[in-house]
Each structure stands twice: as structure tokens, then as C-alpha cells.
Design a protein around this motif. Sequence first.
Motif, PDB file in Angstrom:
ATOM      1  N   HIS A  68       0.411 -29.876 -28.996  1.00 53.84           N
ATOM      2  CA  HIS A  68       0.236 -29.050 -30.180  1.00 53.84           C
ATOM      3  C   HIS A  68       1.369 -29.302 -31.161  1.00 53.84           C
ATOM      4  N   CYS A  70       2.476 -30.141 -35.427  1.00 55.41           N
ATOM      5  CA  CYS A  70       1.977 -30.774 -36.650  1.00 55.41           C
ATOM      6  C   CYS A  70       2.963 -31.854 -37.107  1.00 55.41           C
ATOM      7  N   TRP A  79      -0.915 -35.616 -38.092  1.00 53.97           N
ATOM      8  CA  TRP A  79      -1.561 -35.075 -36.893  1.00 53.97           C
ATOM      9  C   TRP A  79      -1.408 -33.554 -36.851  1.00 53.97           C
ATOM     10  N   SER A  80      -2.502 -32.893 -36.524  1.00 52.86           N
ATOM     11  CA  SER A  80      -2.485 -31.475 -36.141  1.00 52.86           C
ATOM     12  C   SER A  80      -3.688 -31.319 -35.227  1.00 52.86           C
ATOM     13  N   SER A  81      -3.907 -30.118 -34.708  1.00 52.79           N
ATOM     14  CA  SER A  81      -5.048 -29.975 -33.800  1.00 52.79           C
ATOM     15  C   SER A  81      -6.379 -30.266 -34.517  1.00 52.79           C
ATOM     16  N   GLN A  82      -6.350 -30.208 -35.880  1.00 53.66           N
ATOM     17  CA  GLN A  82      -7.598 -30.502 -36.617  1.00 53.66           C
ATOM     18  C   GLN A  82      -7.627 -31.892 -37.270  1.00 53.66           C
ATOM     19  N   HIS A  83      -6.469 -32.530 -37.354  1.00 49.65           N
ATOM     20  CA  HIS A  83      -6.412 -33.814 -38.080  1.00 49.65           C
ATOM     21  C   HIS A  83      -5.773 -34.891 -37.222  1.00 49.65           C
ATOM     22  N   ASN A  84      -6.224 -36.111 -37.420  1.00 50.68           N
ATOM     23  CA  ASN A  84      -5.543 -37.230 -36.788  1.00 50.68           C
ATOM     24  C   ASN A  84      -5.732 -38.481 -37.621  1.00 50.68           C
TER      25      ASN A  84
END
Length: 370
Positions: A68, A70, A79-84
Motif C-alpha cells: 500500500h 502512493c 503507483w497507488s492501489s488504484q493506479h499503476n
Amino acid sequence: MIITSYYVISAMSSLRIENLSKTFGQHNAILNASWEAEHGEIICLLGHSGCGKTTMLRLLAGLETPNHGCIRFENRILWSSQHNIATEARNIGLVFQDYALFPHLNVFDNVKFGLTHLNKSEQQHTTKTVLQHVALSQHAEKYPHTLSGGEQQRVALARALVTKPDILLMDEPFSNLDRQLRDRIRQDTVNILRKSGTTTIIVTHDPEEALQISDRIILMHEGKIIQIGTPKQLYDTPNCLFAAEYFSTINKIPCTLKNNTLHSTCGQFEFNHQNKLSLTEKAPQEEYRYCFRPYHVALSETPQHIQSIAATVISSHYLGHQQSVHLQINNSTHNIHAQGIFHCPTHEGQQLFIHIQPQQGFVFSEDSIH
Ligand code: ATP
């Protein structure tokens, strides 16, 4: 070294890491790490083997996936839990410890390798300019195995810089060089990075290297960040005993603190440097240690002032440019390590006086770590 202005135009960057964590099985390789790199900064990730430095680089590069947190670059989320954003789209340059040069390509082609998006004449021009930038033009036709370690390192650097990365990640880039070469190559590399304005994150376990090359150091231990600051901040105002001891051996003398006066075997001192006082609320006084570096101990044959401490030399070692001397404080079991240039005899059994500058000391509780 010839430095051109080619890279001055490289993109400005700003990297932001928020609460980043990475576990391997049950093991926390990185735990809630937060830090930032400003435009053009050289940051060293410093710490003992296994503390998570390489994992941090690999997370930034997109070679590992965080659990977890960002990673932001300017206003983009890498990167985040919604983006890569995929590794190849992050515009990050990498220099590995072993340089990872292609053995079947000469220097020119090694450097040109990442420029397939340009037309042929642009590739030629850009490669030539970068080779000039790292003073390797005369080696362009050579193959990696015919180059010295320092030259190979510069090819790796040129290959990483040629694509004008927003962020350059270097994993122990100087560790394969012998000591003398290392100092020179380090300085050359810093010069190149400064001219290019590239934000650079360098992994090292060598405190001297971190002090010498970084704008800021991130000191790590067991996946956690212990302290972030300029080399001077970390050396002069470490926030815990672990941070203090990372940069040199430390003398640790039991002490007590009463009304801003520090009482120890080394004398009584006014102590009002709050920035050098790092005590957890809970630490009982018997765990207080007055800590100072061996380089901050002066020695003389006669007492210099009222706080001079009588001591006996236990051992003395000649280090060429310096002397390393261990002494025992008279009528005490406490030993002191002094290192520097001393103008008094330092043979075993010699009676001397120790002088400590209280403002150069710190008070920590024993085994303190942030
Ligand atoms: P060194 O200076 O020795 O290279 P380091 O500070 O770079 O060490 P990392 O390589 O980041 O440390 O490793 C941090 C911890 O995570 C170590 O305990 C390591 O064994 C563990 N680790 C790293 N990569 C993996 C992996 N792919 N699988 C399992 N554990 C890993």
C-alpha cells in the motif's frame, strides 16, 4: 572532464512517496515510508544490508508492487492501489551495481540502445553528445571488457542519462571500484548529475559516500526510515543513537541530567542544546548516555581547563593521517576513544588529559532508535 550544457534542459522533477509498504511473506521490507525528492536533488538511501534500500528502488522503478501507499511524480501518480504506470512508461533511468552493459555491443551502441524512438541521425547526435558529456568520446568504439571499472560505470551512467530520465536510480554504483578510483568517479558522477539536473536516488551502505555525494540522506533500518536530512544534519544532530553510530564509533558515558546540567564521569556541562537531546519520555535517568564522536576529543599532557579529565592510554594505533587512541578515565571503568592528530605522546600507559566540547555531544537513552 568536459561538461557540456546539453542536459541543463532536462525535465524538472519532484518525487513524492507516501506511506509506502512492501512485504515479502511475513517480512516487512518497507514499512510506511514517506519522503520526497525535490527537483535535481541527489538523495542517498543509506542503511545496513537488508534494510530495504534496493526494494525501495525497485518499487520506484515499478519492478516490485507495493502493498500500500502512493508514489507520485509531479502531478502524476506512478503507483497507488488504484493506479499503476508500467515501468517503461515511468521515464526512470536505472544504473545497477554490476552496470549490466551489453558485452556484444561497443560503448557507442550500448549508449544508443535506448534511443530507438529517434531517427538515425538524432540517435547518432544524441549519443555523441552524451559520450562527450561523460568524457568517453575517445572510447566509443571499445567493448565493455576492454574498459576500466570507472569507464564502465560512466558508460552505464551515459546509457541511463541518454533517455533524459525524470528520475535516475542507482544501486550501489561505486561499490565495484577500488578506493582511489571510487573517490574520483564519485565526484565526476556528482558533477555530471548536477549539470544534468537529474533527480537521483542512490543506494549505498557507505556512510562516507552518502555524506560526500548527497543533498539529503534517508537513513533506513529494518524497512523503516530512521532519519531524513542533509549530511550535516545527520552527522551533527542525529535523532537517535542508531543514527549517531551509523557515521562513526561513539563514546557513550552514563550521565544524569538535572536542571539542564549534565553530570557524568567526563564532568558537568550546561546542556541547553535541545536539538541534541533525544530522550524518550519513558527513559529512566540511569539509561541516559552522554555521547560524542572520537573526532571531538582533544588530548594534552597538561590540563587545559577545569573540565579536563585525567586518563591513561590503553592502546594507540597509527592510521597514517590520524591516530586512534583508547584511554581509560582514571579512577573509573569508562573508556574513551579519541581519533585525530595529537601533538602529545600516545604510547600505552601515558598519562593524558581529555577535553570534550559539550556542544558537540548528544544525550540519548541507551540503544535509542527512532
Ligand atoms: P543490500 O544492501 O544487502 O542489498 P538492501 O538494503 O538493499 O540490502 P533489500 O534487498 O531491499 O535490502 O531487502 C530487504 C529485505 O527484503 C531483506 O530481508 C531481503 O531478504 C528481503 N527481500 C528482498 N527481495 C525479496 C524477494 N524478492 N523475496 C523475498 N524477500 C526479499
